[in-house]
Design a protein around this motif. Structure first.
Motif, PDB file in Angstrom:
ATOM      1  N   TRP A  89      59.706  63.961  23.264  1.00 44.05           N
ATOM      2  CA  TRP A  89      60.302  62.687  23.676  1.00 44.05           C
ATOM      3  C   TRP A  89      61.823  62.773  23.649  1.00 44.05           C
ATOM      4  O   TRP A  89      62.504  62.281  24.541  1.00 44.05           O
ATOM      5  CB  TRP A  89      59.792  61.530  22.831  1.00 44.05           C
ATOM      6  CG  TRP A  89      60.367  60.230  23.297  1.00 44.05           C
ATOM      7  CD1 TRP A  89      61.283  59.463  22.660  1.00 44.05           C
ATOM      8  CD2 TRP A  89      60.113  59.590  24.548  1.00 44.05           C
ATOM      9  NE1 TRP A  89      61.604  58.374  23.428  1.00 44.05           N
ATOM     10  CE2 TRP A  89      60.898  58.434  24.596  1.00 44.05           C
ATOM     11  CE3 TRP A  89      59.288  59.888  25.630  1.00 44.05           C
ATOM     12  CZ2 TRP A  89      60.883  57.572  25.680  1.00 44.05           C
ATOM     13  CZ3 TRP A  89      59.283  59.028  26.712  1.00 44.05           C
ATOM     14  CH2 TRP A  89      60.062  57.887  26.733  1.00 44.05           C
ATOM     15  N   CYS A  92      63.096  64.295  26.672  1.00 43.36           N
ATOM     16  CA  CYS A  92      63.100  63.352  27.804  1.00 43.36           C
ATOM     17  C   CYS A  92      64.315  62.436  27.764  1.00 43.36           C
ATOM     18  O   CYS A  92      64.875  62.102  28.804  1.00 43.36           O
ATOM     19  CB  CYS A  92      61.837  62.501  27.799  1.00 43.36           C
ATOM     20  SG  CYS A  92      60.349  63.409  28.191  1.00 43.36           S
ATOM     21  N   THR A  93      64.707  62.015  26.584  1.00 45.48           N
ATOM     22  CA  THR A  93      65.798  61.049  26.472  1.00 45.48           C
ATOM     23  C   THR A  93      67.173  61.707  26.461  1.00 45.48           C
ATOM     24  O   THR A  93      68.175  61.014  26.606  1.00 45.48           O
ATOM     25  CB  THR A  93      65.653  60.181  25.206  1.00 45.48           C
ATOM     26  OG1 THR A  93      65.666  61.016  24.048  1.00 45.48           O
ATOM     27  CG2 THR A  93      64.385  59.356  25.254  1.00 45.48           C
ATOM     28  N   TYR A 105      56.836  64.212  30.701  1.00 47.51           N
ATOM     29  CA  TYR A 105      56.042  62.982  30.816  1.00 47.51           C
ATOM     30  C   TYR A 105      54.602  63.331  31.187  1.00 47.51           C
ATOM     31  O   TYR A 105      53.655  62.812  30.607  1.00 47.51           O
ATOM     32  CB  TYR A 105      56.613  62.025  31.874  1.00 47.51           C
ATOM     33  CG  TYR A 105      58.002  61.512  31.618  1.00 47.51           C
ATOM     34  CD1 TYR A 105      58.422  61.134  30.349  1.00 47.51           C
ATOM     35  CD2 TYR A 105      58.908  61.389  32.665  1.00 47.51           C
ATOM     36  CE1 TYR A 105      59.705  60.659  30.129  1.00 47.51           C
ATOM     37  CE2 TYR A 105      60.191  60.909  32.453  1.00 47.51           C
ATOM     38  CZ  TYR A 105      60.579  60.549  31.189  1.00 47.51           C
ATOM     39  OH  TYR A 105      61.853  60.071  30.983  1.00 47.51           O
ATOM     40  N   ILE A 127      58.627  55.953  21.187  1.00 50.47           N
ATOM     41  CA  ILE A 127      58.856  55.430  22.540  1.00 50.47           C
ATOM     42  C   ILE A 127      59.260  53.953  22.451  1.00 50.47           C
ATOM     43  O   ILE A 127      60.210  53.525  23.108  1.00 50.47           O
ATOM     44  CB  ILE A 127      57.613  55.647  23.433  1.00 50.47           C
ATOM     45  CG1 ILE A 127      57.413  57.150  23.677  1.00 50.47           C
ATOM     46  CG2 ILE A 127      57.746  54.888  24.747  1.00 50.47           C
ATOM     47  CD1 ILE A 127      56.098  57.512  24.328  1.00 50.47           C
ATOM     48  N   SER A 130      62.749  53.564  21.312  1.00 47.18           N
ATOM     49  CA  SER A 130      63.717  53.919  22.347  1.00 47.18           C
ATOM     50  C   SER A 130      64.208  52.691  23.097  1.00 47.18           C
ATOM     51  O   SER A 130      65.322  52.678  23.617  1.00 47.18           O
ATOM     52  CB  SER A 130      63.095  54.906  23.342  1.00 47.18           C
ATOM     53  OG  SER A 130      62.797  56.121  22.712  1.00 47.18           O
ATOM     54  N   GLU A 143      63.886  55.940  30.644  1.00 51.24           N
ATOM     55  CA  GLU A 143      62.931  56.959  30.217  1.00 51.24           C
ATOM     56  C   GLU A 143      61.575  56.343  29.868  1.00 51.24           C
ATOM     57  O   GLU A 143      60.524  56.886  30.207  1.00 51.24           O
ATOM     58  CB  GLU A 143      63.481  57.759  29.029  1.00 51.24           C
ATOM     59  CG  GLU A 143      64.638  58.661  29.379  1.00 51.24           C
ATOM     60  CD  GLU A 143      65.994  57.962  29.408  1.00 51.24           C
ATOM     61  OE1 GLU A 143      66.073  56.729  29.168  1.00 51.24           O
ATOM     62  OE2 GLU A 143      66.988  58.653  29.681  1.00 51.24           O
ATOM     63  N   VAL A 144      61.610  55.191  29.193  1.00 50.15           N
ATOM     64  CA  VAL A 144      60.365  54.510  28.853  1.00 50.15           C
ATOM     65  C   VAL A 144      59.659  54.070  30.132  1.00 50.15           C
ATOM     66  O   VAL A 144      58.439  54.223  30.265  1.00 50.15           O
ATOM     67  CB  VAL A 144      60.619  53.319  27.905  1.00 50.15           C
ATOM     68  CG1 VAL A 144      59.349  52.498  27.692  1.00 50.15           C
ATOM     69  CG2 VAL A 144      61.176  53.811  26.576  1.00 50.15           C
ATOM     70  N   PHE A 147      58.073  57.126  31.720  1.00 55.45           N
ATOM     71  CA  PHE A 147      56.867  57.509  30.987  1.00 55.45           C
ATOM     72  C   PHE A 147      55.720  56.558  31.332  1.00 55.45           C
ATOM     73  O   PHE A 147      54.604  56.998  31.620  1.00 55.45           O
ATOM     74  CB  PHE A 147      57.128  57.494  29.476  1.00 55.45           C
ATOM     75  CG  PHE A 147      55.891  57.751  28.663  1.00 55.45           C
ATOM     76  CD1 PHE A 147      55.406  59.037  28.510  1.00 55.45           C
ATOM     77  CD2 PHE A 147      55.206  56.704  28.070  1.00 55.45           C
ATOM     78  CE1 PHE A 147      54.254  59.284  27.768  1.00 55.45           C
ATOM     79  CE2 PHE A 147      54.060  56.939  27.330  1.00 55.45           C
ATOM     80  CZ  PHE A 147      53.587  58.227  27.177  1.00 55.45           C
ATOM     81  N   CYS A 148      55.987  55.255  31.309  1.00 53.83           N
ATOM     82  CA  CYS A 148      54.956  54.267  31.627  1.00 53.83           C
ATOM     83  C   CYS A 148      54.462  54.409  33.061  1.00 53.83           C
ATOM     84  O   CYS A 148      53.264  54.256  33.335  1.00 53.83           O
ATOM     85  CB  CYS A 148      55.470  52.853  31.372  1.00 53.83           C
ATOM     86  SG  CYS A 148      55.708  52.491  29.623  1.00 53.83           S
TER      87      CYS A 148
END
Length: 166
Positions: A89, A92-93, A105, A127, A130, A143-144, A147-148
C-alpha cells in the motif's frame, strides 16, 4: 501440516516450507513490492504472494503450546505478513509510476478474498487511514479511489479462479 505425509519432526522440511523460508529470509516480498518495484515484476509475483498468504494457514498450533517446534521453527513463521501488505500500500501511495501502482492494486484485489482477517484487516485499516492523511499526513484520496475502482471492476469469477488455482 494438513494433508501431507511426512516423517514426524520433518513437517518443516517440505518443499513448500523451504520455498517460503527462502522467500522470506531473502526479502523477496520487499524487493517485489518495495521502493524498487517494477510493473512486470509485480504482475508476475501474484502467485508467489498468494502462495505465501496460504502458508499462513499451513501449520497447526503446536500440541504442547510451545512457541518453537522441535525443528526450531515457529509455526507459520515463513509466510506473508501484514507488514508486506502495508508495504504494498505504501508503494501505491508513494510511487510516481502509475503503472506500478495499478499492478499493485490488481495484486491486492486478487489476493484479498484469500487473506485471513489477520492479514486483510490491517491492510483495510491502512487504506482507511489514507483518507485521513495517514502516517505521512497526506490525503491519498486518489489512491484509495483507484484501489476501490480496481476492486469494483474485478470480476468475481476471475478472483475465484485465481483462488482455486493455488
Amino acid at each position: 501440516a494438513i494433508g501431507l505425509v511426512v516423517p514426524n519432526g520433518e513437517e518443516y522440511n517440505t518443499l513448500e516450507h523451504q520455498l517460503a523460508k527462502w522467500a522470506i529470509e531473502n526479502k523477496v516480498i520487499k524487493l517485489v513490492l518495495g521502493d524498487s518495484a517494477h510493473r512486470e515484476i509485480v504482475s508476475r509475483s501474484t502467485d508467489l504472494i498468494r502462495f505465501l498468504a496460504g502458508m499462513c494457514e499451513k501449520d497447526e498450533p503446536l500440541e504442547d503450546n510451545s512457541i518453537v517446534s522441535k525443528a526450531g521453527v515457529t509455526p507459520n513463521e515463513y509466510c506473508l505478513k501484514a507488514e508486506h501488505l502495508l508495504l504494498a500500500w505504501k508503494t501505491c501511495t508513494s510511487k510516481a509510476d502509475a503503472a506500478v501502482s495499478d499492478e499493485v492494486y490488481q495484486l491486492l484485489v486478487s489476493i484479498l478474498p484469500n487473506l485471513s482477517n489477520d492479514l486483510a484487516l490491517p491492510l483495510i485499516h491502512e487504506i482507511q487511514n489514507s483518507l485521513k492523511g495517514g502516517a505521512d499526513k497526506k490525503d491519498h484520496l486518489f489512491e484509495v479511489a483507484e484501489f476501490c475502482s480496481t476492486l469494483a471492476s474485478s470480476n468475481p469469477m476471475d478472483i475465484d479462479a485465481g483462488a482455486n488455482a493455488g
